[in-house]
Design a protein around this motif. Structure first.
Motif, PDB file in Angstrom:
ATOM      1  N   LYS A   1       0.840  -0.953  -0.174  1.00 46.58           N
ATOM      2  CA  LYS A   1      -0.132  -0.140  -0.090  1.00 46.58           C
ATOM      3  C   LYS A   1       0.784   1.262  -0.097  1.00 46.58           C
ATOM      4  O   LYS A   1       0.575   2.230  -0.560  1.00 46.58           O
ATOM      5  CB  LYS A   1      -0.984  -0.074   1.181  1.00 46.58           C
TER       6      LYS A   1
ATOM      7  N   SER B   1       1.011   3.850  -3.159  1.00 46.96           N
ATOM      8  CA  SER B   1       0.593   5.306  -2.839  1.00 46.96           C
ATOM      9  C   SER B   1       1.715   6.403  -3.331  1.00 46.96           C
ATOM     10  O   SER B   1       1.823   7.308  -3.679  1.00 46.96           O
ATOM     11  CB  SER B   1       0.421   5.457  -1.363  1.00 46.96           C
TER      12      SER B   1
ATOM     13  N   CYS C   1      -6.086   3.541  -7.377  1.00 42.84           N
ATOM     14  CA  CYS C   1      -5.540   3.845  -5.872  1.00 42.84           C
ATOM     15  C   CYS C   1      -6.610   4.576  -5.044  1.00 42.84           C
ATOM     16  O   CYS C   1      -6.768   4.212  -3.873  1.00 42.84           O
ATOM     17  CB  CYS C   1      -4.270   4.804  -6.184  1.00 42.84           C
ATOM     18  N   ALA C   2      -7.268   5.508  -5.903  1.00 44.25           N
ATOM     19  CA  ALA C   2      -8.384   6.130  -4.901  1.00 44.25           C
ATOM     20  C   ALA C   2      -9.715   5.245  -4.484  1.00 44.25           C
ATOM     21  O   ALA C   2      -9.798   5.097  -3.082  1.00 44.25           O
ATOM     22  CB  ALA C   2      -9.081   7.166  -5.749  1.00 44.25           C
ATOM     23  N   ALA C   3      -9.759   4.062  -4.935  1.00 41.15           N
ATOM     24  CA  ALA C   3     -10.914   3.108  -4.852  1.00 41.15           C
ATOM     25  C   ALA C   3     -10.371   2.426  -3.739  1.00 41.15           C
ATOM     26  O   ALA C   3     -10.988   1.788  -2.784  1.00 41.15           O
ATOM     27  CB  ALA C   3     -11.138   2.167  -6.144  1.00 41.15           C
TER      28      ALA C   3
ATOM     29  N   GLU D   1      -8.497   3.358  -1.550  1.00 44.88           N
ATOM     30  CA  GLU D   1      -7.931   4.641  -0.375  1.00 44.88           C
ATOM     31  C   GLU D   1      -6.479   4.498  -0.332  1.00 44.88           C
ATOM     32  O   GLU D   1      -6.136   4.664   0.917  1.00 44.88           O
ATOM     33  CB  GLU D   1      -8.751   4.167   1.004  1.00 44.88           C
ATOM     34  N   LEU D   2      -5.630   4.687  -1.290  1.00 46.05           N
ATOM     35  CA  LEU D   2      -4.519   4.810  -1.316  1.00 46.05           C
ATOM     36  C   LEU D   2      -3.892   6.296  -1.549  1.00 46.05           C
ATOM     37  O   LEU D   2      -4.627   6.926  -2.632  1.00 46.05           O
ATOM     38  CB  LEU D   2      -3.561   3.593  -2.062  1.00 46.05           C
TER      39      LEU D   2
ATOM     40  N   HIS E   1      -2.012  10.472   1.942  1.00 47.69           N
ATOM     41  CA  HIS E   1      -2.369  10.195   3.510  1.00 47.69           C
ATOM     42  C   HIS E   1      -1.646   8.684   4.176  1.00 47.69           C
ATOM     43  O   HIS E   1      -1.668   8.541   5.282  1.00 47.69           O
ATOM     44  CB  HIS E   1      -3.751  10.087   3.963  1.00 47.69           C
ATOM     45  N   THR E   2      -1.412   7.717   3.160  1.00 51.86           N
ATOM     46  CA  THR E   2      -0.804   6.596   3.320  1.00 51.86           C
ATOM     47  C   THR E   2       0.423   6.746   4.130  1.00 51.86           C
ATOM     48  O   THR E   2       1.217   7.466   3.864  1.00 51.86           O
ATOM     49  CB  THR E   2      -0.628   5.537   2.223  1.00 51.86           C
TER      50      THR E   2
ATOM     51  N   THR F   1       3.416  10.307   6.359  1.00 53.04           N
ATOM     52  CA  THR F   1       2.694  10.170   5.141  1.00 53.04           C
ATOM     53  C   THR F   1       3.469  10.271   4.271  1.00 53.04           C
ATOM     54  O   THR F   1       4.565  10.825   4.001  1.00 53.04           O
ATOM     55  CB  THR F   1       1.562  11.095   5.224  1.00 53.04           C
TER      56      THR F   1
END
Length: 502
Positions: free
Chosen positions: A390, A394, A435-437, A439-440, A443-444, A467
């Protein structure tokens, strides 16, 4: 937005899929050596080395192609053919040597006091080294061959085979018989040595047997070629020590097959030689070379997730080198009005890079990003690998967006370059959605992984998680010394503002 399926249907297959692209250098090797043979046969007189070369090439071309293909596809075969071609043009047509072959000649002249000074003599000496390939062809075809005694530049491999030589003894190769007994000359005496199944160690010399995984040999001596300064840093690594990496390489290939079967199929068909540098070795970390297609070097005992990242990266460098031989990506500047910087910012490097290097980085890292997205979406990763994956996805999407904006702003492309850049842009838009789907994003949490596969989240001095956005921003602040990112309004508006530090 274009779907993944539509992208694959519309993008030219030479960009990511075509296996023919990967065979071009193999085909070019044979075509080049055949052309040199033809040119030499048309000369009124030839040296002994040139005559032997013509006979050996003619004989090799008559052998069953499926039997000797591994030797023709050996990375050293392309290196030999390309160097021979450059030396022929320089020796007989007075064409300047390109930089790679000039480095080859300069190193031979610097390290070998007996190195001939004239280009025709250098060319003849190079042709004589085709004897190594002739012996390999004979081994594959279970035939015998005798060659002029050829001094081995230890450590040295028999191309396309698992065997290599090392030691302090002055060894000369004289041929092989149908039973696989090598003729080796030392101290003016020729001895017959059976090809061993395991390393054969004598007092002052040895024949090593490299580990083999599928079609891939783990063989550091295969990189012992004059002029290749960076990649030769792996040569001192022990051939026998490569066995310790068999498990991790096998696990890595299996992971790529699970998460990216299209890439795995190409790796299986193309990569011939890998070499692993133990931790603490100097020189470059991981690398490949346009003059050694199907080969790459990696550093340290890496866990499978990190080695998969590295192997996909180096494989796609190999692929892009092959694509590039069909035509350049960048055009000569045609405008005196448009300002184009000599170097740009690279989010992967601590130094400014030519835009050509950034183009290579975007191509290879886009494929690495695709691997991580697929791995995250599937169930092939353990908890530590998932956390690291992840982070990698990201960070890569941010690095790729920064780099692509610079390519769009400053790259002056040929038609092929424009096509490739167009599809990279479309694919990265799709990757960003994926990546957005998942949640990457910025903020990772930044995550490291040790060689045993254990992941650790990074924490700052205040005890807060660091981050990806902070990591990217800090790299820009430190290493974008020419402030290239600030010179692009689109990049400032769309990306840098989203990475503002607290």
């Amino acid at each position: 937005m274009i779907s993944d399926k539509t992208l694959l249907e519309q993008a030219p297959d030479w960009i990511w899929e075509s296996h023919h692209v990967l065979s071009l250098k193999y085909e070019k090797t044979i075509a080049t050596l055949s052309a040199i043979r033809k040119a030499l046969l048309q000369q009124s007189s030839r040296s002994d080395q040139a005559s032997q070369f013509c006979e050996q090439v003619d004989w090799a071309l008559g052998l069953p192609s499926d039997v000797v293909e591994s030797t023709w596809r050996d990375p050293q075969a392309y290196f030999f053919a390309r160097t021979a071609y450059d030396l022929y043009l320089a020796a007989y047509l007075e064409i300047d040597l390109p930089s790679g072959t000039r480095a080859y000649v300069d190193e031979l002249s610097r390290t070998n006091p007996d190195c001939p000074k004239s280009l025709p003599q250098l060319f003849d000496d190079h042709l004589e080294r085709f004897g190594l390939f002739a012996v390999s062809f004979a081994i594959a075809a279970q035939q015998s061959i005798s060659i002029r005694p050829l001094s081995l530049d230890l450590p040295e491999t028999l191309p396309g085979t698992c065997w290599s030589f090392s030691g302090t003894e002055s060894l000369q190769l004289c041929g092989v018989d149908p039973d696989g007994h090598l003729g080796l000359k030392m101290n003016d005496e020729v001895i017959n040595v059976p090809l061993p199944d395991a390393t054969l160690q004598k007092e002052n010399w040895a024949i090593h047997v490299a580990p083999v995984i599928g079609a891939i040999r783990l063989q550091p001596p295969a990189f012992n070629l004059p002029g290749l300064r960076d990649i030769r840093s792996v040569v001192p690594a022990s051939v026998d020590g490569q066995a310790a990496y068999c498990r991790i390489v096998t696990e890595t290939l299996d992971l790529i097959r699970l998460c990216d079967p299209q890439t795995a199929e190409q790796i299986d068909g193309v990569m011939q030689v890998l070499a692993m540098k133990p931790a603490g070795f100097g020189g470059v970390f991981n690398t490949s070379c346009s003059r050694l297609p199907g080969a790459a070097v990696f550093s340290g005992a890496r866990c499978r997730a990190m080695l998969a990242d590295d192997l996909i990266h180096e494989f796609y460098h190999n692929r892009l080198f092959a694509i590039e031989e069909q035509g350049p990506f960048f055009a000569e500047s045609t405008s005196d009005q448009r300002w184009v910087p000599e170097t740009v910012y690279s989010p992967w490097r601590d130094d400014p890079r030519p835009i050509y290097g950034l183009f290579h980085a975007v191509y290879v890292f886009e494929r690495v990003l695709g691997f991580w997205i697929s791995a995250i979406q599937g169930d092939a990763l353990n908890a530590d690998e998932l956390q690291f994956g992840k982070y990698r996805a990201s960070k890569l999407i941010g690095q790729l967006q920064i780099s692509l904006e610079q390519l769009i702003a400053w790259g002056e492309f040929t038609d092929r370059g424009q096509t490739l850049c167009h599809w990279l842009r479309h694919t990265l838009e799709q990757r960003a959605q994926q990546c957005a789907a998942l949640e990457l994003g910025g903020h990772t949490t930044v995550t490291s992984m040790d060689e045993h596969g254990n992941s650790t989240a990074m924490i700052d001095k205040q005890g807060r998680f660091v981050t990806v956005a902070q990591e990217l921003r800090r790299h820009i602040e430190i290493y974008d010394t020419n402030r290239r990112c600030e010179q692009l309004p689109r990049l400032r508006e769309r990306f840098l503002s989203a990475m503002a530090l607290p």
